[in-house]
Design a protein around this motif. Structure first.
Motif, PDB file in Angstrom:
ATOM      1  N   HIS A 238      31.355  46.651  52.761  1.00 57.74           N
ATOM      2  CA  HIS A 238      32.294  47.366  51.901  1.00 57.74           C
ATOM      3  C   HIS A 238      32.728  46.404  50.797  1.00 57.74           C
ATOM      4  N   LEU A 239      32.213  46.597  49.575  1.00 61.46           N
ATOM      5  CA  LEU A 239      32.497  45.714  48.446  1.00 61.46           C
ATOM      6  C   LEU A 239      33.699  46.253  47.673  1.00 61.46           C
ATOM      7  N   THR A 240      34.730  45.417  47.490  1.00 62.52           N
ATOM      8  CA  THR A 240      35.965  45.866  46.847  1.00 62.52           C
ATOM      9  C   THR A 240      36.475  44.822  45.855  1.00 62.52           C
ATOM     10  N   GLY A 241      37.562  45.182  45.191  1.00 60.32           N
ATOM     11  CA  GLY A 241      38.265  44.275  44.274  1.00 60.32           C
ATOM     12  C   GLY A 241      39.758  44.482  44.408  1.00 60.32           C
ATOM     13  N   HIS A 242      40.457  44.601  43.276  1.00 65.70           N
ATOM     14  CA  HIS A 242      41.852  45.036  43.181  1.00 65.70           C
ATOM     15  C   HIS A 242      42.892  43.942  43.409  1.00 65.70           C
ATOM     16  N   LEU A 243      42.727  43.085  44.415  1.00 67.93           N
ATOM     17  CA  LEU A 243      43.793  42.152  44.783  1.00 67.93           C
ATOM     18  C   LEU A 243      43.744  40.831  44.020  1.00 67.93           C
ATOM     19  N   HIS A 244      42.657  40.554  43.325  1.00 68.68           N
ATOM     20  CA  HIS A 244      42.546  39.357  42.473  1.00 68.68           C
ATOM     21  C   HIS A 244      42.688  38.064  43.287  1.00 68.68           C
ATOM     22  N   GLN A 245      42.266  38.064  44.542  1.00 71.04           N
ATOM     23  CA  GLN A 245      42.417  36.889  45.397  1.00 71.04           C
ATOM     24  C   GLN A 245      41.054  36.358  45.825  1.00 71.04           C
ATOM     25  N   LYS A 246      40.986  35.042  46.037  1.00 75.18           N
ATOM     26  CA  LYS A 246      39.752  34.408  46.487  1.00 75.18           C
ATOM     27  C   LYS A 246      39.669  34.431  48.018  1.00 75.18           C
ATOM     28  N   ASN A 247      38.439  34.342  48.514  1.00 76.03           N
ATOM     29  CA  ASN A 247      38.159  34.181  49.948  1.00 76.03           C
ATOM     30  C   ASN A 247      38.788  35.272  50.800  1.00 76.03           C
ATOM     31  N   MET A 248      38.756  36.499  50.323  1.00 82.34           N
ATOM     32  CA  MET A 248      39.288  37.618  51.099  1.00 82.34           C
ATOM     33  C   MET A 248      38.120  38.343  51.765  1.00 82.34           C
ATOM     34  N   TYR A 249      37.766  37.844  52.947  1.00 81.14           N
ATOM     35  CA  TYR A 249      36.673  38.422  53.707  1.00 81.14           C
ATOM     36  C   TYR A 249      37.208  38.821  55.084  1.00 81.14           C
ATOM     37  N   SER A 250      36.718  39.930  55.601  1.00 81.26           N
ATOM     38  CA  SER A 250      37.137  40.342  56.934  1.00 81.26           C
ATOM     39  C   SER A 250      36.079  41.252  57.537  1.00 81.26           C
ATOM     40  N   ILE A 251      36.203  41.459  58.848  1.00 79.97           N
ATOM     41  CA  ILE A 251      35.324  42.367  59.575  1.00 79.97           C
ATOM     42  C   ILE A 251      36.170  43.549  60.030  1.00 79.97           C
ATOM     43  N   LEU A 252      35.835  44.755  59.563  1.00 81.12           N
ATOM     44  CA  LEU A 252      36.598  45.952  59.899  1.00 81.12           C
ATOM     45  C   LEU A 252      36.023  46.621  61.137  1.00 81.12           C
ATOM     46  N   THR A 253      36.877  47.311  61.860  1.00 75.56           N
ATOM     47  CA  THR A 253      36.550  48.108  63.060  1.00 75.56           C
ATOM     48  C   THR A 253      36.048  47.274  64.219  1.00 75.56           C
ATOM     49  N   ASP A 266      39.163  38.374  40.648  1.00 76.81           N
ATOM     50  CA  ASP A 266      38.951  39.017  39.353  1.00 76.81           C
ATOM     51  C   ASP A 266      38.126  38.161  38.406  1.00 76.81           C
ATOM     52  N   LEU A 267      37.470  38.841  37.502  1.00 75.09           N
ATOM     53  CA  LEU A 267      36.767  38.171  36.406  1.00 75.09           C
ATOM     54  C   LEU A 267      37.736  37.847  35.275  1.00 75.09           C
ATOM     55  N   LYS A 268      38.853  38.551  35.214  1.00 76.83           N
ATOM     56  CA  LYS A 268      39.812  38.420  34.125  1.00 76.83           C
ATOM     57  C   LYS A 268      40.403  37.021  34.033  1.00 76.83           C
ATOM     58  N   VAL A 269      40.909  36.492  35.153  1.00 70.76           N
ATOM     59  CA  VAL A 269      41.582  35.193  35.164  1.00 70.76           C
ATOM     60  C   VAL A 269      40.792  34.156  35.959  1.00 70.76           C
ATOM     61  N   HIS A 270      40.401  34.529  37.188  1.00 66.85           N
ATOM     62  CA  HIS A 270      39.687  33.573  38.041  1.00 66.85           C
ATOM     63  C   HIS A 270      38.231  33.387  37.634  1.00 66.85           C
ATOM     64  N   LYS A 271      37.714  34.276  36.798  1.00 69.84           N
ATOM     65  CA  LYS A 271      36.338  34.185  36.293  1.00 69.84           C
ATOM     66  C   LYS A 271      35.306  34.195  37.420  1.00 69.84           C
ATOM     67  N   MET A 272      35.544  35.010  38.442  1.00 73.60           N
ATOM     68  CA  MET A 272      34.683  35.014  39.613  1.00 73.60           C
ATOM     69  C   MET A 272      33.631  36.124  39.525  1.00 73.60           C
ATOM     70  N   PHE A 273      32.443  35.815  40.027  1.00 74.68           N
ATOM     71  CA  PHE A 273      31.396  36.806  40.213  1.00 74.68           C
ATOM     72  C   PHE A 273      30.638  36.465  41.486  1.00 74.68           C
ATOM     73  N   PHE A 283      21.850  40.359  55.061  1.00 72.56           N
ATOM     74  CA  PHE A 283      22.692  40.305  53.868  1.00 72.56           C
ATOM     75  C   PHE A 283      23.374  38.945  53.766  1.00 72.56           C
ATOM     76  N   SER A 284      23.276  38.336  52.591  1.00 72.39           N
ATOM     77  CA  SER A 284      23.949  37.061  52.318  1.00 72.39           C
ATOM     78  C   SER A 284      24.581  37.136  50.938  1.00 72.39           C
ATOM     79  N   PHE A 285      25.563  36.283  50.698  1.00 70.50           N
ATOM     80  CA  PHE A 285      26.247  36.292  49.400  1.00 70.50           C
ATOM     81  C   PHE A 285      26.924  34.953  49.173  1.00 70.50           C
ATOM     82  N   HIS A 286      27.310  34.738  47.910  1.00 72.86           N
ATOM     83  CA  HIS A 286      28.113  33.570  47.555  1.00 72.86           C
ATOM     84  C   HIS A 286      28.894  33.907  46.292  1.00 72.86           C
ATOM     85  N   ASP A 287      30.174  33.485  46.273  1.00 74.42           N
ATOM     86  CA  ASP A 287      31.033  33.710  45.106  1.00 74.42           C
ATOM     87  C   ASP A 287      31.026  32.474  44.214  1.00 74.42           C
ATOM     88  N   PHE A 288      30.833  32.706  42.921  1.00 69.88           N
ATOM     89  CA  PHE A 288      30.786  31.623  41.940  1.00 69.88           C
ATOM     90  C   PHE A 288      31.849  31.842  40.878  1.00 69.88           C
TER      91      PHE A 288
END
Length: 743
Positions: A238-253, A266-273, A283-288
């Motif tokens: 489940h890919l989301t945004g909204h909170l503008h915070q780093k390292n917000m990962y969790s396992i639901l259910t 966010d990309l606006k201030v933290h410049k994250m993608f 599935f693998s990922f990394h935030d830069f």
């Protein structure tokens, strides 16, 4: 075989994770762009678009808040709504940097993309005019849920965008939460029911994290909630945004078979993608950060998988059967001297010593970013957690390391860690703040204001309280005289009685203040740019349609916790000195208590905060906010008046001026403590005597005799009588009998 019956399984597990580029693709994920002309956020968006060429993803996912909804400083003074200049700029940049964006760009609305939108077909719903998906979505009558099917030779992958924004959608600040409609949940169920069993994996894209959806209030026609749908159809991510915070990962259910929820900053201030990859269906990922990747390659380890995100929804047994490490290194569009020429992997203890490295090399396709290296996975298949670090050396001699990543070959999920952001993400915001509001309402309003006045004479008459107050005074001097439960009971009774002594005029003001919060509007005004509305604690009405906003409960909790309780607590410490108000309404110690000044600070802050939050609904919103603005202003005036009255009585040279008594006016503390102890012992013996005699006399007569003897003991000792009659209990016994209540 795999844990899943995939429609396109790999024919032989021995061939999984080989040294080829088969069964591998990747994509980008960004959120909260907040594009508007001339802003830094727009520059960050342009920088990211330039980075896309460097990564060459299959497509890019945008999880909402594409635009801002405000221009310049107008955010503070006007209602937010969708502005065409922002959407035109967004589409112009896409056409410049992303050819065929309808195929390579998959976006969904956020709360800032929905401000003041009354309906799907509204002219102000500009997303359906400027999104690269707009042509297809308009043909489908603007659905709230739509999908993208990625088809490869080795399988299919279903990406579903969920637009759960409500209609009508207000302007800020109440535009922070969402409740999925029954219609949108039915659309999601239809897509999942049709395709979920025909694809390798399903990924949901949504602007709001699960905790912000309040999804348990709405269900499909088949009575399924959003959580039920994710669990029943085995959603992977489940890919989301909204909170503008780093390292917000969790396992639901739940672990192992739960949904991986990944909120991106966010990309606006933290410049994250984010760069995500499917490698052999894992599935693998990394935030830069854009600020961190200049003049250096991007590194993403696809095998072994990060053990924090192991779930049985994926065929995780392939990791233990693999024979190659696999790492994506994106450097294709850097200058030649900044290209990777050597890649080494270190494990466990060798990371610090930089010894015994595993050498990785490029695949036969030189233009492909995949690097592979053979490894002996049996030495890591011991049931323990292990670590891996990848070091990349560039042609110019510079070396870069990625973050140390944990992995496990037994499928055991690693602890994800806990921080404030993750706790916030895992909390059901609606239930939490509604519970906090009702708890504060019961304690601060019902228990401290309503009940003490209604029950004080029935359950706490003066004669009974006189004895209890003596016990309380003794316990404050000698804590060993009573056990913990007795102390808690006495302090509860004392505080209950103390709040009951608030003068009738002040009590009525506090009662009215609590009722104002419950029954009057938090805001009235143009909640959208075309419609007026009214917001109460319990419900909101916009354009004739009712909505439920969590923020109203949050603001109600702020009022009770930061305004109401500090003020009634300060008042209770003042009014117990004198019954009559305001003739001798003063407590000189009140001005030296931090709680008094803290109450002033929190009340003034809350008044400013409430004014700022209602001001976007024009000045009407602030002027007609009876539950917050006027209510807080009323209590602030009352608190200031109390402080001024205390200052006057403390410093004015009048007959009502309070004098601090001299030491000669009091008996020694030890003598008073001795007298209190003697009285308790005598009363204890008398109570035992009358208890034994209870068979021959009535209970009422026994209580009457006991009380009369107790009162005679108090009357025989004037010093103790003066000490007992003081209602302001001070531990140092510094009270003036000439300014306290007489029995």
């Amino acid at each position: 075989m795999d844990d899943l019956n995939l429609p396109y399984p790999i024919e032989s597990e021995e061939n999984s994770f080989d040294n080829t580029t088969d069964r591998l693709f990747w994509f980008n994920h960004i959120s909260d762009l907040h594009v508007y002309p001339g802003s830094d956020s727009t520059k960050n968006f342009e920088q990211f678009l330039e980075t896309i060429e460097r990564i060459s993803p299959n497509f890019t996912i945008v999880s909402g808040d594409i635009t801002t909804g405000y221009l310049g400083k107008s955010q503070v003074t006007s209602v937010g709504f969708e502005r065409e200049a922002e959407w035109a700029l967004y589409r112009e940049l896409l056409e410049e940097y992303v050819p065929q964006s309808e195929e390579h760009w998959f976006d969904v609305r956020g709360n800032h993309d929905s401000l003041s939108v009354n309906s799907k077909q509204s002219k102000g719903n500009l997303f359906y005019n400027y999104s690269p998906q707009s042509e297809r979505l308009n043909e489908l009558n603007r659905p709230s849920v739509y999908y993208k099917m990625v088809t490869k030779t080795y399988g299919k992958y279903l990406f579903i965008n969920c637009d759960f924004n409500m209609y009508p959608f207000p302007s800020l600040p109440f535009a922070h939460f969402a409740i999925p409609s029954t219609e949108s949940l039915d659309e999601l169920e239809d897509i999942l029911d049709k395709y979920a069993n025909q694809v390798n994996h399903t990924i949901l894209v949504n602007h709001y994290p699960f905790s912000y959806l309040n999804s348990h209030y709405r269900t499909t026609v088949s009575k399924r909630t959003f959580s039920n749908l994710m669990h029943d159809y085995r959603i992977l991510v489940h890919l989301t945004g909204h909170l503008h915070q780093k390292n917000m990962y969790s396992i639901l259910t739940g672990p192992k078979d739960g949904v991986i929820e990944l909120e991106i900053a966010d990309l606006k201030v933290h410049k994250m993608f984010r760069v995500c990859a499917f490698d052999n269906d894992l599935f693998s990922f990394h935030d830069f950060s854009l600020a961190e990747i200049e003049n250096r390659p991007l590194v993403l380890i696809t095998n072994p998988l990060d053990s924090r995100f192991l779930t049985n929804i994926s065929p995780i047994n392939r990791i233990a059967q693999s024979k190659y490490l696999r790492v994506l290194i994106f450097d294709g569009h850097l200058p030649q001297d900044q290209r990777a020429v050597k890649v080494l992997a270190y494990f466990d203890r060798d990371i610090k010593a930089k010894s015994n490295p595993t050498v990785l090399s490029k695949t036969s396709n030189a233009d492909h970013p995949l690097w592979v290296g053979g490894w002996d996975n049996k030495q890591f298949n011991d049931g323990s957690k292990h670590k891996i670090l990848v070091e990349v050396t560039l042609k110019n001699g510079k070396a870069y390391e990625n973050d140390v990543q944990s992995f496990s070959l037994n499928g055991k999920q690693a602890f994800m860690g806990i921080n404030v952001a993750q706790l916030y993400q895992r909390t059901n915001i609606l239930i939490f703040f509604v519970s906090v509001f009702f708890l504060e309402l019961i304690i601060f309003f019902v228990c401290l204001i309503v009940l003490p006045k209604l029950l004080k004479w029935k359950y706490f008459p003066p004669a009974r309280f006189q004895k209890m107050s003596l016990q309380l005074k003794k316990s404050l001097i000698d804590l060993k005289s009573l056990n913990f439960l007795q102390l808690v009971r006495l302090h509860f009774i004392y505080n209950f009685w103390k709040y009951s002594k608030i003068p009738q005029k002040i009590w009525r003001v506090l009662l009215i203040s609590g009722l104002l919060l419950l029954v009057t509007p938090l805001a009235i005004g143009p909640l959208t740019n075309t419609s007026w509305g009214v917001i109460f604690i319990w419900i909101s009405v916009i354009n004739g349609k009712s909505q439920f906003y969590v923020l109203s409960f949050i603001m109600g909790s702020m009022f009770l916790g930061l305004v109401y309780f500090p003020i009634i607590n300060t008042i209770s410490k003042t009014v117990i000195i004198k019954k009559k108000f305001p003739k001798k309404f003063a407590n000189p110690n009140l001005l030296y208590k931090p709680s008094t000044w803290l109450a002033l600070i929190t009340t003034a802050y809350s008044l400013f905060n409430f004014f700022w939050r209602t001001l976007p609904y024009n000045y009407y919103g602030a002027l007609l906010s009876f539950a917050l603005i006027w209510n807080t202003f009323l209590l602030l005036v009352l608190l200031i008046y109390i402080v001024i009255r205390n200052l006057v009585h403390l410093f004015a040279n009048t007959k009502t001026k309070l004098k601090m008594p001299s030491d000669e006016e009091f008996e020694d503390n030890n003598t008073l403590l001795s007298d209190v102890t003697d009285i308790f012992k005598k009363n204890s013996r008398k109570n035992k005597k009358y208890t034994k005699h209870s068979n021959s006399t009535s209970d009422s007569d026994s209580v009457s005799v006991s009380n009369s003897n107790s009162n005679s003991d108090l009357d025989s000792n004037p010093n103790l009588n003066s000490y007992t009659d003081s209602i302001n209990f001070q531990k140092n016994n510094q009270s003036d009998s000439s300014y306290t209540e007489s029995n």
